[in-house]
Each structure stands twice: as structure tokens, then as C-alpha cells.
Design a protein around this motif. Structure first.
Motif, short mmCIF file in Angstrom:
data_model
loop_
_atom_site.label_atom_id
_atom_site.label_comp_id
_atom_site.label_asym_id
_atom_site.label_seq_id
_atom_site.Cartn_x
_atom_site.Cartn_y
_atom_site.Cartn_z
N ILE A 76 0.84 -1.20 0.00
CA ILE A 76 0.00 0.00 0.00
C ILE A 76 0.87 1.25 0.00
CG2 ILE A 76 -0.32 -0.24 2.51
CD1 ILE A 76 -2.98 1.37 2.11
N TRP A 77 0.59 2.14 -0.94
CA TRP A 77 1.23 3.45 -0.99
C TRP A 77 0.25 4.44 -0.38
CZ3 TRP A 77 2.52 -0.38 -4.21
CH2 TRP A 77 3.86 -0.50 -4.57
N SER A 78 0.73 5.25 0.56
CA SER A 78 -0.17 6.16 1.26
C SER A 78 0.60 7.37 1.78
CB SER A 78 -0.86 5.43 2.43
OG SER A 78 0.10 4.91 3.32
N ASP A 79 -0.17 8.32 2.29
CA ASP A 79 0.41 9.50 2.95
C ASP A 79 -0.33 9.70 4.26
OD1 ASP A 79 1.83 11.78 3.54
OD2 ASP A 79 1.18 12.93 1.79
N TYR A 80 0.39 10.11 5.27
CA TYR A 80 -0.19 10.25 6.61
C TYR A 80 -1.20 11.39 6.73
CZ TYR A 80 3.60 7.11 8.03
OH TYR A 80 4.45 6.04 8.15
N VAL A 81 -1.27 12.28 5.74
CA VAL A 81 -2.25 13.36 5.78
C VAL A 81 -3.42 13.10 4.81
CG1 VAL A 81 -0.68 15.14 6.62
CG2 VAL A 81 -0.88 14.74 4.15
N CYS A 82 -3.54 11.87 4.36
CA CYS A 82 -4.64 11.48 3.47
C CYS A 82 -5.69 10.74 4.28
CB CYS A 82 -4.11 10.59 2.35
SG CYS A 82 -5.41 9.69 1.47
N PRO A 83 -6.89 11.32 4.45
CA PRO A 83 -7.91 10.64 5.27
C PRO A 83 -8.36 9.31 4.67
CG PRO A 83 -8.87 12.52 4.12
CD PRO A 83 -7.37 12.60 3.92
N PHE A 84 -8.37 9.21 3.35
CA PHE A 84 -8.77 7.96 2.72
C PHE A 84 -7.78 6.84 3.05
CE2 PHE A 84 -10.51 11.37 0.03
CZ PHE A 84 -11.86 11.08 0.19
N CYS A 85 -6.53 7.23 3.36
CA CYS A 85 -5.52 6.22 3.72
C CYS A 85 -5.82 5.59 5.08
CB CYS A 85 -4.13 6.85 3.70
SG CYS A 85 -3.60 7.34 2.03
N LEU A 86 -6.38 6.36 6.01
CA LEU A 86 -6.78 5.76 7.29
C LEU A 86 -7.94 4.79 7.06
CD1 LEU A 86 -6.79 5.36 10.32
CD2 LEU A 86 -8.09 7.49 10.56
N ILE A 87 -8.89 5.17 6.25
CA ILE A 87 -10.02 4.27 5.95
C ILE A 87 -9.49 2.98 5.30
CG2 ILE A 87 -12.15 3.97 4.63
CD1 ILE A 87 -12.52 7.05 4.85
N ALA A 88 -8.62 3.13 4.32
CA ALA A 88 -8.06 1.96 3.64
C ALA A 88 -7.27 1.09 4.61
CB ALA A 88 -7.16 2.40 2.48
N ASP A 89 -6.51 1.72 5.49
CA ASP A 89 -5.71 0.97 6.44
C ASP A 89 -6.59 0.15 7.37
OD1 ASP A 89 -2.82 0.72 7.17
OD2 ASP A 89 -3.56 1.27 9.15
N GLU A 90 -7.69 0.73 7.82
CA GLU A 90 -8.62 0.01 8.69
C GLU A 90 -9.24 -1.17 7.95
OE1 GLU A 90 -10.82 -1.40 11.69
OE2 GLU A 90 -9.33 0.20 11.91
N LEU A 91 -9.63 -0.96 6.70
CA LEU A 91 -10.25 -2.03 5.92
C LEU A 91 -9.25 -3.15 5.63
CD1 LEU A 91 -12.47 0.08 3.51
CD2 LEU A 91 -13.19 -1.22 5.52
N ILE A 92 -8.00 -2.78 5.40
CA ILE A 92 -6.97 -3.80 5.22
C ILE A 92 -6.82 -4.62 6.49
CG2 ILE A 92 -4.47 -4.14 4.95
CD1 ILE A 92 -4.56 -1.74 2.96
N ASP A 93 -6.77 -3.94 7.64
CA ASP A 93 -6.66 -4.66 8.92
C ASP A 93 -7.80 -5.66 9.08
OD1 ASP A 93 -4.31 -3.61 9.83
OD2 ASP A 93 -5.20 -2.40 11.43
N ARG A 94 -9.00 -5.25 8.73
CA ARG A 94 -10.15 -6.14 8.85
C ARG A 94 -10.03 -7.32 7.88
NH1 ARG A 94 -14.82 -1.43 8.80
NH2 ARG A 94 -14.00 -0.22 10.56
N ALA A 95 -9.57 -7.04 6.66
CA ALA A 95 -9.48 -8.09 5.64
C ALA A 95 -8.42 -9.13 5.97
CB ALA A 95 -9.19 -7.46 4.27
N VAL A 96 -7.37 -8.73 6.68
CA VAL A 96 -6.28 -9.68 6.97
C VAL A 96 -6.35 -10.21 8.41
CG1 VAL A 96 -4.79 -8.56 5.26
CG2 VAL A 96 -4.56 -7.95 7.69
N ALA A 97 -7.35 -9.79 9.17
CA ALA A 97 -7.47 -10.23 10.56
C ALA A 97 -7.50 -11.76 10.64
CB ALA A 97 -8.73 -9.65 11.19
N GLY A 98 -6.70 -12.31 11.54
CA GLY A 98 -6.66 -13.75 11.73
C GLY A 98 -5.85 -14.51 10.71
N ARG A 99 -5.23 -13.80 9.77
CA ARG A 99 -4.43 -14.47 8.74
C ARG A 99 -2.95 -14.21 9.02
NH1 ARG A 99 -6.99 -13.91 2.78
NH2 ARG A 99 -5.13 -15.17 2.46
N ASP A 100 -2.17 -15.27 9.02
CA ASP A 100 -0.73 -15.10 9.20
C ASP A 100 0.02 -15.34 7.89
OD1 ASP A 100 -1.03 -17.81 8.96
OD2 ASP A 100 -0.25 -18.30 10.96
#
Length: 197
Positions: A6-30
């Protein structure tokens, strides 16, 4: 191991949304490795945005807040004016990644800015946030100032340019490239396709 870049910038609000959705999508996966890459939307000396100007309140009302509510990701338009440059925070990210705390660091920068209204362009604030996630503050501060960190950040930005990254977030899983925020379902399918390839 499947890698999600993932390419992102810390001042991009959509990047926080994407980061949260990624966390949910990979939860429980190693079997998934999430790899963060920097892409500064407004590198120095380009002026950064000001929340008192019309653009930010307008885009937040029209796009950011509705998307954040839809995905249940709390956030607020930061009041810091002008918005901070993110090069210093990204130099710190190289150190955090080296010691295995890159993912935690990335999330902390986003939440500090969009949930706590903290100035992530301020070195003192950055050092405090780094310490919060378990980084040694003196080692972190030294790493941020090290010429090698600056060079690695510039190399990462050059890679972003070579990849033709113009939108953040941009997510790459296998041969699939997604520009903008992707739903959990889209992310899971992309990971399954990459794992099966």
C-alpha cells in the motif's frame, strides 16, 4: 506468504479508511504481509493544505465523512494549519520498520493526525508517538536525523514514481492494482487470487 503493498500519505484521510479495511481483511491471517510505502502528496516546498480554506471542509463533507461513516472509521478534519509535511514521519517509518514496528507506527501516525489532531510534522510529537508504540525515543530521534534515513525515503519516493503512483491509497496485491479505497470483500478476493496464482 502473500504481500499486500500500500502506498499512502499520513495526511490522506482515505488512507486511514483503507488501512482500517486492510486490517479487517487480513485479521486472523498469518499468510499476509502488509507492506507500507510512502507517497507524499505535497512534498516540500509545495504548500500544504489549510483547513480554514474552502477545499478541505468541502471535500470532507462531500466525500471523507460519508465514506468514513459507511465503513465505521471514526475521524475528524484536523485543525492544524497548514497541514504538516510528512517527510520527517516517513523517515521515522524506516526505523520503525527495521525493528519490526512498521505497521504499528503507520497506524499511529494516521490516528494521531485524524483522531487526536496532533501535529505529525513536529519532531517532538513524532518522538512521543514513537515511544508510545514501543520504540526507543533516543534511537528513533537519531534515526530520523540520519542521512541514511533521508536517502532511504528518497529511494522509496523514487520507487513510487517508477510505479506511476499518483493516487493514495494505491494497493497492489499480486498483479492486481487498486487505486483508492477498496472494500474488505475486494481486498479478500485480491488476496485469494494472489495466493492461488
Amino acid at each position: 506468504m502473500t504481500r499486500l503493498h500500500i502506498w499512502s500519505d499520513y495526511v490522506c484521510p482515505f488512507c486511514l479508511i483503507a488501512d482500517e479495511l486492510i486490517d479487517r481483511a487480513v485479521a486472523g491471517r498469518d499468510d499476509v504481509d502488509v507492506v507500507h510505502h510512502p507517497h507524499e502528496l505535497r512534498p516540500r516546498p509545495t504548500p500544504t493544505l489549510r483547513p480554514e480554506d474552502p477545499y478541505l471542509p468541502d471535500i470532507w463533507q462531500r466525500a471523507v465523512y460519508p465514506m468514513a461513516r459507511r465503513h465505521d472509521v471514526p475521524m475528524t478534519l484536523p485543525s492544524i494549519s497548514p497541514q504538516p509535511y510528512t517527510d520527517t514521519a516517513f523517515r521515522g517509518a524506516t526505523y520503525a520498520g527495521d525493528v519490526g514496528l512498521g505497521r504499528a507506527y503507520h497506524r499511529r501516525m494516521l490516528t494521531a493526525f485524524f483522531r487526536e489532531d496532533l501535529d505529525i510534522g513536529d519532531s517532538g510529537v513524532l518522538t512521543h508517538l514513537a515511544e508510545e508504540i514501543g520504540l526507543d525515543p533516543a534511537a528513533y530521534a537519531a534515526a530520523v536525523e540520519a542521512p541514511s534515513s533521508a536517502q532511504r525515503h528518497q529511494d522509496a519516493l523514487a520507487e513510487s514514481a517508477r510505479m506511476g503512483i499518483t493516487v493514495v491509497p494505491t494497493i497492489v496485491v499480486g498483479t492486481r492494482r487498486i487505486e483508492g479505497v477498496a472494500s474488505e470483500g475486494v481486498l479478500r478476493r485480491a488476496l485469494e487470487e494472489a495466493a492461488a496464482a
